[in-house]
Design a protein around this motif. Sequence first.
Motif, mmCIF file in Angstrom:
data_model
loop_
_atom_site.group_PDB
_atom_site.id
_atom_site.type_symbol
_atom_site.label_atom_id
_atom_site.label_comp_id
_atom_site.label_asym_id
_atom_site.label_seq_id
_atom_site.Cartn_x
_atom_site.Cartn_y
_atom_site.Cartn_z
ATOM 1 N N LYS A 169 -2.963 10.066 2.573
ATOM 2 C CA LYS A 169 -2.340 8.874 3.153
ATOM 3 C C LYS A 169 -0.828 9.032 3.210
ATOM 4 O O LYS A 169 -0.189 8.688 4.216
ATOM 5 N N GLN A 170 -0.249 9.571 2.158
ATOM 6 C CA GLN A 170 1.199 9.800 2.145
ATOM 7 C C GLN A 170 1.595 10.805 3.217
ATOM 8 O O GLN A 170 2.578 10.616 3.940
ATOM 9 N N THR A 171 0.819 11.880 3.342
ATOM 10 C CA THR A 171 1.122 12.914 4.333
ATOM 11 C C THR A 171 0.985 12.377 5.751
ATOM 12 O O THR A 171 1.847 12.604 6.607
ATOM 13 N N ALA A 172 -0.124 11.678 6.018
ATOM 14 C CA ALA A 172 -0.347 11.124 7.352
ATOM 15 C C ALA A 172 0.779 10.174 7.735
ATOM 16 O O ALA A 172 1.276 10.188 8.876
ATOM 17 N N THR A 174 3.859 10.195 6.628
ATOM 18 C CA THR A 174 5.068 10.983 6.847
ATOM 19 C C THR A 174 5.065 11.650 8.217
ATOM 20 O O THR A 174 6.068 11.642 8.950
ATOM 21 N N ILE A 175 3.910 12.221 8.587
ATOM 22 C CA ILE A 175 3.808 12.926 9.869
ATOM 23 C C ILE A 175 3.975 11.961 11.039
ATOM 24 O O ILE A 175 4.736 12.226 11.985
ATOM 25 N N VAL A 176 3.269 10.841 10.974
ATOM 26 C CA VAL A 176 3.355 9.871 12.072
ATOM 27 C C VAL A 176 4.775 9.334 12.212
ATOM 28 O O VAL A 176 5.305 9.221 13.327
ATOM 29 N N LYS A 177 5.396 9.006 11.090
ATOM 30 C CA LYS A 177 6.761 8.450 11.132
ATOM 31 C C LYS A 177 7.727 9.433 11.780
ATOM 32 O O LYS A 177 8.572 9.053 12.607
ATOM 33 N N ALA A 178 7.595 10.717 11.429
ATOM 34 C CA ALA A 178 8.499 11.728 11.992
ATOM 35 C C ALA A 178 8.226 11.969 13.468
ATOM 36 O O ALA A 178 9.167 12.081 14.278
ATOM 37 N N LEU A 179 6.976 12.032 13.845
ATOM 38 C CA LEU A 179 6.639 12.364 15.230
ATOM 39 C C LEU A 179 6.845 11.199 16.185
ATOM 40 O O LEU A 179 7.052 11.406 17.379
ATOM 41 N N ARG A 180 6.795 9.982 15.658
ATOM 42 C CA ARG A 180 7.039 8.839 16.541
ATOM 43 C C ARG A 180 8.448 8.901 17.124
ATOM 44 O O ARG A 180 8.683 8.464 18.259
ATOM 45 N N ASP A 183 8.178 11.020 20.287
ATOM 46 C CA ASP A 183 7.423 10.498 21.436
ATOM 47 C C ASP A 183 7.021 9.065 21.117
ATOM 48 O O ASP A 183 6.067 8.817 20.376
ATOM 49 N N TYR A 184 7.748 8.131 21.688
ATOM 50 C CA TYR A 184 7.557 6.719 21.343
ATOM 51 C C TYR A 184 6.229 6.169 21.856
ATOM 52 O O TYR A 184 5.628 5.297 21.233
ATOM 53 N N ASP A 185 5.733 6.680 22.970
ATOM 54 C CA ASP A 185 4.565 6.084 23.616
ATOM 55 C C ASP A 185 3.237 6.771 23.302
ATOM 56 O O ASP A 185 2.173 6.207 23.558
ATOM 57 N N ARG A 186 3.276 7.995 22.772
ATOM 58 C CA ARG A 186 2.042 8.765 22.600
ATOM 59 C C ARG A 186 1.110 8.093 21.584
ATOM 60 O O ARG A 186 1.538 7.631 20.531
ATOM 61 N N ILE A 187 -0.172 8.075 21.901
ATOM 62 C CA ILE A 187 -1.173 7.588 20.951
ATOM 63 C C ILE A 187 -1.579 8.737 20.039
ATOM 64 O O ILE A 187 -2.011 9.792 20.495
ATOM 65 N N PHE A 188 -1.412 8.516 18.736
ATOM 66 C CA PHE A 188 -1.816 9.489 17.739
ATOM 67 C C PHE A 188 -3.188 9.109 17.182
ATOM 68 O O PHE A 188 -3.533 7.927 17.091
ATOM 69 N N ILE A 189 -3.940 10.122 16.793
ATOM 70 C CA ILE A 189 -5.262 9.907 16.198
ATOM 71 C C ILE A 189 -5.237 10.453 14.782
ATOM 72 O O ILE A 189 -4.832 11.589 14.547
ATOM 73 N N ILE A 190 -5.687 9.621 13.830
ATOM 74 C CA ILE A 190 -5.674 9.968 12.406
ATOM 75 C C ILE A 190 -7.024 9.620 11.795
ATOM 76 O O ILE A 190 -7.598 8.563 12.087
ATOM 77 N N GLY A 191 -7.535 10.503 10.926
ATOM 78 C CA GLY A 191 -8.779 10.228 10.212
ATOM 79 C C GLY A 191 -8.551 10.160 8.716
ATOM 80 O O GLY A 191 -7.422 10.239 8.232
ATOM 81 N N GLY A 192 -9.642 10.006 7.972
ATOM 82 C CA GLY A 192 -9.561 9.972 6.521
ATOM 83 C C GLY A 192 -9.828 11.336 5.924
ATOM 84 O O GLY A 192 -10.170 12.293 6.625
ATOM 85 N N LEU A 207 -2.306 2.773 8.248
ATOM 86 C CA LEU A 207 -1.111 3.403 7.692
ATOM 87 C C LEU A 207 0.048 2.402 7.690
ATOM 88 O O LEU A 207 0.152 1.555 8.590
ATOM 89 N N PRO A 208 0.931 2.483 6.716
ATOM 90 C CA PRO A 208 2.098 1.585 6.691
ATOM 91 C C PRO A 208 2.939 1.650 7.954
ATOM 92 O O PRO A 208 3.564 0.663 8.344
ATOM 93 N N VAL A 209 2.960 2.832 8.609
ATOM 94 C CA VAL A 209 3.790 2.989 9.810
ATOM 95 C C VAL A 209 3.037 2.664 11.097
ATOM 96 O O VAL A 209 3.548 2.932 12.184
#
Length: 359
Positions: A169-172, A174-180, A183-192, A207-209
């Motif tokens: 959860k912490q890693t996901a 971090t990754i989403v926050k940095a990559l957003r 690319d502001y509009d891209r839809i990201f996909i995340i699993g458990g 995710l918090p972000v």
Amino acid sequence: MLRRTLVLISCFFLLEAAPVTAQNQEALRKITLSMGQGVNISLLEQYWASQQQLLTTDIRPMLESIAAAGFETVRLPVAFDFFMREGSTQLNEAILQKLHDTYMNCRRLNLKLVIVYHYGKLTDQNRETEPDRIIQIWKQVMQYMREFSSEKLFFELYNEPVTSAETWKQTANTIVKALRKEDYDRIFIIGGTNYNGINELLAMGKLPVDDGKILYTFHFYEPYVFTHQGAEWTKEKTYMTGLPYPFRKRKMPELKDAAPDSEVIKEFERFPRESNYDYLYSRIKKIKADADKLNLPLICTETGVINLANAKSKSTYLRDITGLMQQFEIPTMLWDYNDKFGIFKEEKVIKQLRNWLKN
């Protein structure tokens, strides 16, 4: 001047943590449902083959066949680490060009494309350093493909993590926050974690972000001894073949050579209860209800049956699971089109999927 600076800082943090609006949610829902029926292509995740073979394989005939069958989305797993310049975090130009060309061919055929990072190296032990490397990989992909439609191209940031729930959860996040920021509009996909397990996804929650541009994925292979029967990579659970769907006692193979405390015995005990439509219905219904309570927009990026299963059983299972996923508005991608779980040459399977593919 100080007051003005504080106001600007406050506005920045309010903007960054802005709540997801109903309008954002509805926009994401429409895009999600438009992904409809999908299928995985096995190619660029095959690090055991040569780079030249993978990069020179003409993917167009396969994409044309997929589009002709009625699929709407292609999921393309990529073993990014296999395509690195030696001793660096730089991707080879050839893999970036391959992804670019694949998207262009998908667009020509009106197919959406999901690119997913397969076989990552994240562990609980390297949790402090590995996220930055993952981010650097994705930044290169995003910079190369930035101009492509955010409603046609999706990034699934990491396939089947196996770390602790806390690490992931912490890693996901971090990754989403940095990559957003890239690319502001891209839809990201995340699993458990636990290989994109649904129980782990529900335990993780949003995710918090989360900014209203994240889809949450799970993989569904229940009952596992049926969908993976005979698979050589999980021998304790799947060395038996001949398991039927739906369950028929007289068609069941005899369980041999199983240790008294082995997982396969537990799987066999559950099999009569789980290898049928009613179980799948109740399972998917509960998954959707639990996700709705958490306001998690779901997508299933993998479900399927190995080709070692009986063709009739395989086709019946895929008919049932795709129909149920559709009933509960969960876009679904079969694993896979052309490899060990393939449907490409399975006429019975394609026939059973026709109703799903028409919708």
